[in-house]
Design a protein around this motif. Structure first.
Motif, PDB file in Angstrom:
ATOM      1  N   MET A 234      33.106  14.174 -69.741  1.00  0.00           N
ATOM      2  CA  MET A 234      33.075  13.014 -68.886  1.00  0.00           C
ATOM      3  C   MET A 234      33.486  13.369 -67.463  1.00  0.00           C
ATOM      4  O   MET A 234      32.902  12.874 -66.518  1.00  0.00           O
ATOM      5  CB  MET A 234      33.983  11.932 -69.472  1.00  0.00           C
ATOM      6  N   THR A 235      34.486  14.211 -67.318  1.00  0.00           N
ATOM      7  CA  THR A 235      34.915  14.592 -65.971  1.00  0.00           C
ATOM      8  C   THR A 235      33.851  15.424 -65.269  1.00  0.00           C
ATOM      9  O   THR A 235      33.724  15.338 -64.054  1.00  0.00           O
ATOM     10  CB  THR A 235      36.241  15.364 -66.015  1.00  0.00           C
ATOM     11  N   GLU A 236      33.081  16.205 -66.028  1.00  0.00           N
ATOM     12  CA  GLU A 236      31.995  16.979 -65.428  1.00  0.00           C
ATOM     13  C   GLU A 236      30.901  16.050 -64.898  1.00  0.00           C
ATOM     14  O   GLU A 236      30.329  16.287 -63.836  1.00  0.00           O
ATOM     15  CB  GLU A 236      31.400  17.952 -66.450  1.00  0.00           C
ATOM     16  N   PHE A 237      30.626  14.975 -65.625  1.00  0.00           N
ATOM     17  CA  PHE A 237      29.644  13.979 -65.180  1.00  0.00           C
ATOM     18  C   PHE A 237      30.079  13.349 -63.856  1.00  0.00           C
ATOM     19  O   PHE A 237      29.296  13.243 -62.917  1.00  0.00           O
ATOM     20  CB  PHE A 237      29.473  12.902 -66.264  1.00  0.00           C
ATOM     21  N   ILE A 238      31.339  12.972 -63.763  1.00  0.00           N
ATOM     22  CA  ILE A 238      31.867  12.364 -62.542  1.00  0.00           C
ATOM     23  C   ILE A 238      31.881  13.376 -61.401  1.00  0.00           C
ATOM     24  O   ILE A 238      31.553  13.050 -60.257  1.00  0.00           O
ATOM     25  CB  ILE A 238      33.265  11.769 -62.800  1.00  0.00           C
ATOM     26  N   ARG A 239      32.214  14.614 -61.711  1.00  0.00           N
ATOM     27  CA  ARG A 239      32.226  15.665 -60.690  1.00  0.00           C
ATOM     28  C   ARG A 239      30.816  15.897 -60.148  1.00  0.00           C
ATOM     29  O   ARG A 239      30.621  16.075 -58.944  1.00  0.00           O
ATOM     30  CB  ARG A 239      32.787  16.951 -61.287  1.00  0.00           C
ATOM     31  N   ASP A 240      29.810  15.883 -61.029  1.00  0.00           N
ATOM     32  CA  ASP A 240      28.426  16.049 -60.578  1.00  0.00           C
ATOM     33  C   ASP A 240      27.954  14.859 -59.754  1.00  0.00           C
ATOM     34  O   ASP A 240      27.149  15.008 -58.841  1.00  0.00           O
ATOM     35  CB  ASP A 240      27.497  16.258 -61.772  1.00  0.00           C
TER      36      ASP A 240
END
Length: 62
Positions: free
Chosen positions: A1-7
């Motif tokens: 989930m944090t990778e999605f927000i980071r992208d």
């Protein structure tokens, strides 16, 4: 989930295309339902925003 927000923050194509596709799908569902008048009223605007957003984000880097 944090990778999605980071992208999303880095303006990567994948997550933004997903959001644009979801907006288009929500707009079509709003257009096809017969019960809620406000949803039918705003369905074209939601679909149009999703389509324009998809065109714009298709130029983002992968």
């Amino acid at each position: 989930m944090t990778e999605f927000i980071r992208d999303l923050q880095r303006l990567r194509r994948g997550p933004w295309e997903l959001i644009a596709s979801l907006l288009i799908a929500i707009g079509v569902v709003m257009l096809m339902q017969p019960h809620v008048m406000w949803a039918f009223t705003y369905s074209f605007i939601v679909t149009l925003v999703g389509t324009v957003m998809f065109i714009v984000v298709s130029h983002f880097p992968e």
